[in-house]
Design an enzyme around this catalytic site. Sequence first.
Site, PDB file in Angstrom:
ATOM      1  N   LYS A   1      61.667  52.101 106.122  1.00  0.00           N
ATOM      2  CA  LYS A   1      62.910  52.392 105.390  1.00  0.00           C
ATOM      3  C   LYS A   1      63.347  53.843 105.615  1.00  0.00           C
ATOM      4  O   LYS A   1      62.598  54.641 106.172  1.00  0.00           O
ATOM      5  CB  LYS A   1      62.689  52.140 103.901  1.00  0.00           C
ATOM      6  CG  LYS A   1      62.063  50.793 103.565  1.00  0.00           C
ATOM      7  CD  LYS A   1      63.041  49.644 103.565  1.00  0.00           C
ATOM      8  CE  LYS A   1      62.302  48.361 103.206  1.00  0.00           C
ATOM      9  NZ  LYS A   1      63.139  47.190 103.158  1.00  0.00           N
TER      10      LYS A   1
HETATM   11  C1  PLP Z   1      62.429  46.054 102.501  1.00  0.00           C
HETATM   12  C2  PLP Z   1      63.159  45.110 101.631  1.00  0.00           C
HETATM   13  C3  PLP Z   1      62.676  44.767 100.355  1.00  0.00           C
HETATM   14  C4  PLP Z   1      61.432  45.335  99.728  1.00  0.00           C
HETATM   15  O1  PLP Z   1      60.343  45.365 100.511  1.00  0.00           O
HETATM   16  P1  PLP Z   1      58.917  45.917 100.050  1.00  0.00           P
HETATM   17  O2  PLP Z   1      58.152  45.778 101.298  1.00  0.00           O
HETATM   18  O3  PLP Z   1      58.437  45.057  98.951  1.00  0.00           O
HETATM   19  O4  PLP Z   1      59.077  47.335  99.597  1.00  0.00           O
HETATM   20  C5  PLP Z   1      63.454  43.921  99.579  1.00  0.00           C
HETATM   21  N1  PLP Z   1      64.615  43.415 100.029  1.00  0.00           N
HETATM   22  C6  PLP Z   1      65.098  43.725 101.237  1.00  0.00           C
HETATM   23  C7  PLP Z   1      66.422  43.155 101.630  1.00  0.00           C
HETATM   24  C8  PLP Z   1      64.378  44.554 102.099  1.00  0.00           C
HETATM   25  O5  PLP Z   1      64.865  44.843 103.312  1.00  0.00           O
END
Ligand code: PLP
Length: 381
Positions: A183
């Site tokens: 991210k």
């Molecule tokens: C990355 C993401 C998440 C959360 O991911 P985690 O790995 O649990 O932190 C949730 N929704 C979307 C659309 C994502 O891209």
Amino acid sequence: MPVPIPLSQPDITRREIDAVVDVLSTPTLSIGPKIEEFEAMCAKLVGRRHAIGVSSGTAGLHCAMIAAGVGPGDDVITTPFSFVASTNCILYVGANPVFVDIDPKTLNIDLEKLAPAVTPKTKAIVAVEAFGHPGGMVKIEQFAQKQELILIEDSCEGFGGRTGKRMIGSFGRAAVFGFYPNKQITTGEGGMIVTDDERFAMTCRALRNQGREGMAWLSHERLGYNYRLSEINAAMGVAQMQRLDELLDNRRRVAHHYIDRLMTSRYLILPTIPDDTAMSWFVFVVRLCDLFDSETRDNIIKELRTEGIGCSNYFPPIHVQPYIAKQFGYKTGDFPVCEYVAARTLALPFFGKITNRQIDSVCETLEAILERVLLGKKDRF
Ligand SMILES: *Cc1c(COP(=O)(O)O)cnc(C)c1O
């Protein structure tokens, strides 16, 4: 073979390393000053009153569903074109996901198709900014208000982005960010719920900490979870927040270099960004044109990987993931725009530290493969 180029890579400097090492020499490794500092920075960025740090974006979405009062028998409207976590949180609380097809430009929920999806059982909307694109959020919020539905923003792909004057994460009852290593900012694992609603925030604080509402460690007001974010992770988050402009600028530079480089390709559809939108780039996803199908796309991915280029098919449609199709009766053909787009997407290596030369080399390799694939097709007919 040249040095492989990964699909993504975190941007960690001495600052993050020192921050983590510093925490390790304090007596507090969980629930301490670092999470409070990180929460305050996130609340300020988005312009929300409360921020609650959690162990992942998925954990944050789960808490948000419970705090929104979503439960068994409720319908929750969401997008089929996303990472599965945005639908899984609906399943965690026993509610039914009701998918709405996407707009081919923004890749977010198609506003025209929202109204027909509402039933007397609809309680909430989980809206996603696909790949960080906030397109349609203003109207989705208006729609939710008019229909008296609770809007939860899954902003896990849009940290730091903006549409007009509105920050991603400022829409609806609450929004959730994720800090997985791919991210915009990362804490290793982590997430953040942001809201202006004091009761919602209190509920989320209790849920992440085994249902505790006050200071008493062994007094549990409700069923809770251990979704806490450690001080070690939070310290990383603070250090990344201090570098946020730099991190987002680097990603913007990469996205624009890709766009400049690929703009003239006849075979690719590039992301479209409206003038009033400040993208926070999560990934760089191009779409192959009509001449390609999903099988060809998958072969292109294989060939790129053979050349040492990290790439992926973000995202396969959620409604046909086996466990969801089976439980809720969805099938191929239900959401044609999503399926059409998903069959042709190609995520290219994307991270702040990728060099322009590496980007050029990715683009050259991709273009050569596309030409070769098309030639091969002509030979066959
Ligand atoms: C990355 C993401 C998440 C959360 O991911 P985690 O790995 O649990 O932190 C949730 N929704 C979307 C659309 C994502 O891209």
